[in-house]
Design an enzyme around this catalytic site. Structure first.
Site, PDB file in Angstrom:
ATOM      1  N   HIS A  91      -0.466 -12.014   1.299  1.00 17.36           N
ATOM      2  CA  HIS A  91      -1.425 -11.121   0.634  1.00 17.36           C
ATOM      3  C   HIS A  91      -2.201 -11.826  -0.491  1.00 17.36           C
ATOM      4  O   HIS A  91      -3.419 -11.630  -0.629  1.00 17.36           O
ATOM      5  CB  HIS A  91      -0.665  -9.905   0.075  1.00 17.36           C
ATOM      6  CG  HIS A  91      -1.461  -8.657   0.015  1.00 17.36           C
ATOM      7  ND1 HIS A  91      -0.962  -7.412   0.298  1.00 17.36           N
ATOM      8  CD2 HIS A  91      -2.740  -8.438  -0.320  1.00 17.36           C
ATOM      9  CE1 HIS A  91      -1.908  -6.506   0.146  1.00 17.36           C
ATOM     10  NE2 HIS A  91      -3.001  -7.102  -0.227  1.00 17.36           N
ATOM     11  N   TYR A 133       0.817  -1.223   0.000  1.00 19.12           N
ATOM     12  CA  TYR A 133       0.000   0.000   0.000  1.00 19.12           C
ATOM     13  C   TYR A 133       0.852   1.276   0.000  1.00 19.12           C
ATOM     14  O   TYR A 133       0.307   2.381  -0.067  1.00 19.12           O
ATOM     15  CB  TYR A 133      -0.956   0.030   1.203  1.00 19.12           C
ATOM     16  CG  TYR A 133      -1.951  -1.120   1.250  1.00 19.12           C
ATOM     17  CD1 TYR A 133      -2.188  -1.927   0.134  1.00 19.12           C
ATOM     18  CD2 TYR A 133      -2.663  -1.405   2.408  1.00 19.12           C
ATOM     19  CE1 TYR A 133      -3.084  -2.973   0.183  1.00 19.12           C
ATOM     20  CE2 TYR A 133      -3.573  -2.452   2.462  1.00 19.12           C
ATOM     21  CZ  TYR A 133      -3.776  -3.237   1.345  1.00 19.12           C
ATOM     22  OH  TYR A 133      -4.666  -4.267   1.409  1.00 19.12           O
TER      23      TYR A 133
HETATM   24  N1  LIG Z   1      -6.271  -8.336   0.988  1.00 19.69           N
HETATM   25  C1  LIG Z   1      -6.540  -7.718  -0.145  1.00 19.69           C
HETATM   26  O1  LIG Z   1      -6.174  -8.168  -1.231  1.00 19.69           O
HETATM   27  C2  LIG Z   1      -7.294  -6.449  -0.121  1.00 19.69           C
HETATM   28  C3  LIG Z   1      -7.445  -5.771   1.058  1.00 19.69           C
HETATM   29  N2  LIG Z   1      -8.121  -4.585   1.094  1.00 19.69           N
HETATM   30  C4  LIG Z   1      -8.265  -3.901   2.404  1.00 19.69           C
HETATM   31  O2  LIG Z   1      -9.637  -3.570   2.600  1.00 19.69           O
HETATM   32  C5  LIG Z   1      -9.770  -2.162   2.745  1.00 19.69           C
HETATM   33  C6  LIG Z   1     -11.135  -1.663   2.258  1.00 19.69           C
HETATM   34  O3  LIG Z   1     -11.398  -2.009   0.932  1.00 19.69           O
HETATM   35  P1  LIG Z   1     -11.349  -0.947  -0.266  1.00 19.69           P
HETATM   36  O4  LIG Z   1     -11.284  -1.736  -1.513  1.00 19.69           O
HETATM   37  O5  LIG Z   1     -10.281   0.005   0.010  1.00 19.69           O
HETATM   38  O6  LIG Z   1     -12.699  -0.209  -0.305  1.00 19.69           O
HETATM   39  P2  LIG Z   1     -14.066   0.024   0.552  1.00 19.69           P
HETATM   40  O7  LIG Z   1     -15.079  -0.965   0.108  1.00 19.69           O
HETATM   41  O8  LIG Z   1     -13.749   0.155   1.990  1.00 19.69           O
HETATM   42  O9  LIG Z   1     -14.548   1.407  -0.051  1.00 19.69           O
HETATM   43  C7  LIG Z   1     -13.759   2.542  -0.018  1.00 19.69           C
HETATM   44  C8  LIG Z   1     -14.564   3.700  -0.586  1.00 19.69           C
HETATM   45  O10 LIG Z   1     -15.656   3.998   0.302  1.00 19.69           O
HETATM   46  C9  LIG Z   1     -15.634   5.376   0.626  1.00 19.69           C
HETATM   47  N3  LIG Z   1     -16.213   5.516   1.996  1.00 19.69           N
HETATM   48  C10 LIG Z   1     -15.755   4.995   3.147  1.00 19.69           C
HETATM   49  N4  LIG Z   1     -16.569   5.297   4.179  1.00 19.69           N
HETATM   50  C11 LIG Z   1     -17.583   6.043   3.662  1.00 19.69           C
HETATM   51  C12 LIG Z   1     -18.723   6.664   4.231  1.00 19.69           C
HETATM   52  N5  LIG Z   1     -19.034   6.565   5.513  1.00 19.69           N
HETATM   53  N6  LIG Z   1     -19.538   7.364   3.388  1.00 19.69           N
HETATM   54  C13 LIG Z   1     -19.271   7.470   2.070  1.00 19.69           C
HETATM   55  N7  LIG Z   1     -18.196   6.889   1.473  1.00 19.69           N
HETATM   56  C14 LIG Z   1     -17.352   6.178   2.273  1.00 19.69           C
HETATM   57  C15 LIG Z   1     -14.186   5.774   0.515  1.00 19.69           C
HETATM   58  O11 LIG Z   1     -14.032   7.147   0.293  1.00 19.69           O
HETATM   59  C16 LIG Z   1     -13.742   4.956  -0.691  1.00 19.69           C
HETATM   60  O12 LIG Z   1     -14.066   5.600  -1.910  1.00 19.69           O
HETATM   61  C17 LIG Z   1      -8.561  -1.620   2.000  1.00 19.69           C
HETATM   62  O13 LIG Z   1      -8.309  -0.278   2.284  1.00 19.69           O
HETATM   63  C18 LIG Z   1      -7.493  -2.588   2.451  1.00 19.69           C
HETATM   64  O14 LIG Z   1      -7.067  -2.286   3.751  1.00 19.69           O
HETATM   65  C19 LIG Z   1      -8.712  -4.079  -0.043  1.00 19.69           C
HETATM   66  C20 LIG Z   1      -8.578  -4.713  -1.244  1.00 19.69           C
HETATM   67  C21 LIG Z   1      -7.855  -5.960  -1.385  1.00 19.69           C
HETATM   68  O1  LIG Z   2      -4.895  -5.251  -0.852  1.00 24.71           O
HETATM   69  C1  LIG Z   2      -4.995  -4.816  -1.949  1.00 24.71           C
HETATM   70  O2  LIG Z   2      -5.382  -3.589  -2.247  1.00 24.71           O
HETATM   71  C2  LIG Z   2      -5.172  -3.497  -3.621  1.00 24.71           C
HETATM   72  C3  LIG Z   2      -5.397  -2.231  -4.176  1.00 24.71           C
HETATM   73  O3  LIG Z   2      -4.312  -1.408  -3.761  1.00 24.71           O
HETATM   74  C4  LIG Z   2      -5.442  -4.828  -4.141  1.00 24.71           C
HETATM   75  O4  LIG Z   2      -4.972  -5.134  -5.346  1.00 24.71           O
HETATM   76  C5  LIG Z   2      -4.704  -5.572  -3.165  1.00 24.71           C
HETATM   77  O5  LIG Z   2      -4.981  -6.901  -3.118  1.00 24.71           O
END
Ligand SMILES: NC(=O)C1=CN([C@@H]2O[C@H](COP(=O)(O)OP(=O)(O)OC[C@H]3O[C@@H](n4cnc5c(N)ncnc54)[C@H](O)[C@@H]3O)[C@@H](O)[C@H]2O)C=CC1
Ligand SMILES: O=C1O[C@H](CO)[C@@H](O)[C@@H]1O
Length: 320
Positions: free
Chosen positions: A117, A57
């Site tokens: 990851h 990240y």
């Molecule tokens: N292990 C993996 O491969 C992955 C892990 N992650 C983790 O999960 C976390 C969350 O998933 P994300 O895909 O980042 O998205 P998310 O589903 O949490 O959505 C993020 C979006 O929601 C908006 N948002 C948040 N709270 C809000 C509210 N109360 N009102 C209106 N809009 C709001 C944000 O501004 C952003 O545009 C990541 O930041 C990361 O830490 C995310 C993707 C992949």
């Molecule tokens: O954790 C994650 O977040 C990303 C986006 O940055 C996604 O590809 C990855 O698995």
């Protein structure tokens, strides 16, 4: 506790440790990375006790700056927060180095959870715009993922397991992320340490029911990423979420968080906006019946919102 906040709810891991049900996600868009520090500070000050981060990240150092100030201000003690970091597939064969790098970035002596990851092995390719000079998503000229063909995805978990069994003081628990069910089956056959957590995309359009049953049966805590459907939070515009929000007099975001938390799934919504960070604390007593309605809806309207091209290299990943 009649009406707790999401931040006051904890789930027990198979290690016996308690993991907060709600955390702050930090996979911020590149232009928002500098805001990570104030987001972490706002989250901790409003009661969050879980920070979900990763080497990939590019913001672990910002998380570290926030933690340093919070510790110095006496706002929180290290032992009162739960920090998760992750080993990216470029580091599949050097998991220990990855953990050391993350700890250095975060400025802490240990993390509470280290996740593999992705079940993938990437070649390390120099890239001045990459993370620490390494391409994060290395590709061939045709755009396909630059996979190390000699690598075995389970090797990373086996390294984590070896360190865990040797009581490595740098982390308290190990787990995986983006592991489909058949990958977990193989892991359980070949490893002694059951992952504490599997972090995957889960929300009402991707309920992951089979994976959920399997993880429950084997004592693996599921953790939902992208609970709002990732950037732009498309799920909050979904008609069913809006209808339920009206019924519970809350926001669609509250419904989406309750969907996970009420079913024992840890969730880590991302935001750098302090108002939204605080808003996401609101707990909603979503009924079992409404959770079932959402599960059924997801089975019929399945959609993955995080579509990483390299995930095509994981057989079965896109089938749900
Ligand atoms: N292990 C993996 O491969 C992955 C892990 N992650 C983790 O999960 C976390 C969350 O998933 P994300 O895909 O980042 O998205 P998310 O589903 O949490 O959505 C993020 C979006 O929601 C908006 N948002 C948040 N709270 C809000 C509210 N109360 N009102 C209106 N809009 C709001 C944000 O501004 C952003 O545009 C990541 O930041 C990361 O830490 C995310 C993707 C992949
Ligand atoms: O954790 C994650 O977040 C990303 C986006 O940055 C996604 O590809 C990855 O698995």
């Amino acid at each position: 506790m009649l009406h707790p906040k999401n931040t006051e709810i904890y789930f027990t891991l198979n290690t016996g440790a308690k993991m907060p049900a709600l955390g702050l996600g930090t996979a911020n868009e590149i232009e928002q990375i500098p805001e990570t520090k104030q987001a972490v500070k706002a989250a901790i000050k409003s009661g969050y006790r879980l920070i979900d981060t990763a080497w990939a990240y590019r913001c672990e150092d910002r998380v570290g700056e926030a933690l340093k100030e919070l510790f110095e201000e006496g706002a929180i003690k290290r032992e009162d927060i739960f920090i998760t970091t992750k080993v990216w597939p470029t580091h599949w064969d050097i998991a220990s180095d990855s953990i050391s790098r993350s700890l250095e970035n975060l400025g802490v002596e240990y993390v509470d959870l280290v996740l593999q990851h992705w079940p993938l092995c990437f070649n390390r390719v120099e890239d001045k715009d990459g993370v620490d000079g390494i391409a994060r998503n290395p590709t061939h000229l045709d755009g396909s993922a630059n996979i190390n063909e000699e690598g075995d995805y389970l090797s990373t978990y086996k390294q984590l397991e070896k360190m865990y069994l040797a009581k490595d003081p740098r982390f308290k628990a190990i787990g995986v992320s983006n592991y489909p069910l058949d990958y977990l089956q193989r892991l359980l056959k070949e490893c002694r340490v059951v992952p504490a957590v599997n972090q995957v995309e889960i929300h009402p359009q991707l309920p992951q029911m089979e994976l959920r049953d399997f993880c429950t049966e084997h004592g693996i805590r599921l953790e939902s990423y992208s609970p709002f459907g990732a950037t732009g939070s498309p799920l909050t515009k979904n008609a069913l979420m809006q209808k339920l929000a009206e019924k519970y007099s809350c926001t669609p975001n509250d419904i989406l968080l309750a969907y996970n938390i009420r079913q024992g799934v840890v969730t880590v919504p991302r935001s750098v906006n302090p108002k939204n960070i605080v808003a996401n604390i609101e707990f909603i007593s979503l009924t079992k019946e409404d959770s079932s309605v959402l599960n059924k809806y997801g089975l019929e309207n399945s959609q993955r919102f995080r579509n990483e091209k390299f995930a095509e290299s994981i057989p079965g990943f896109r089938e749900n």
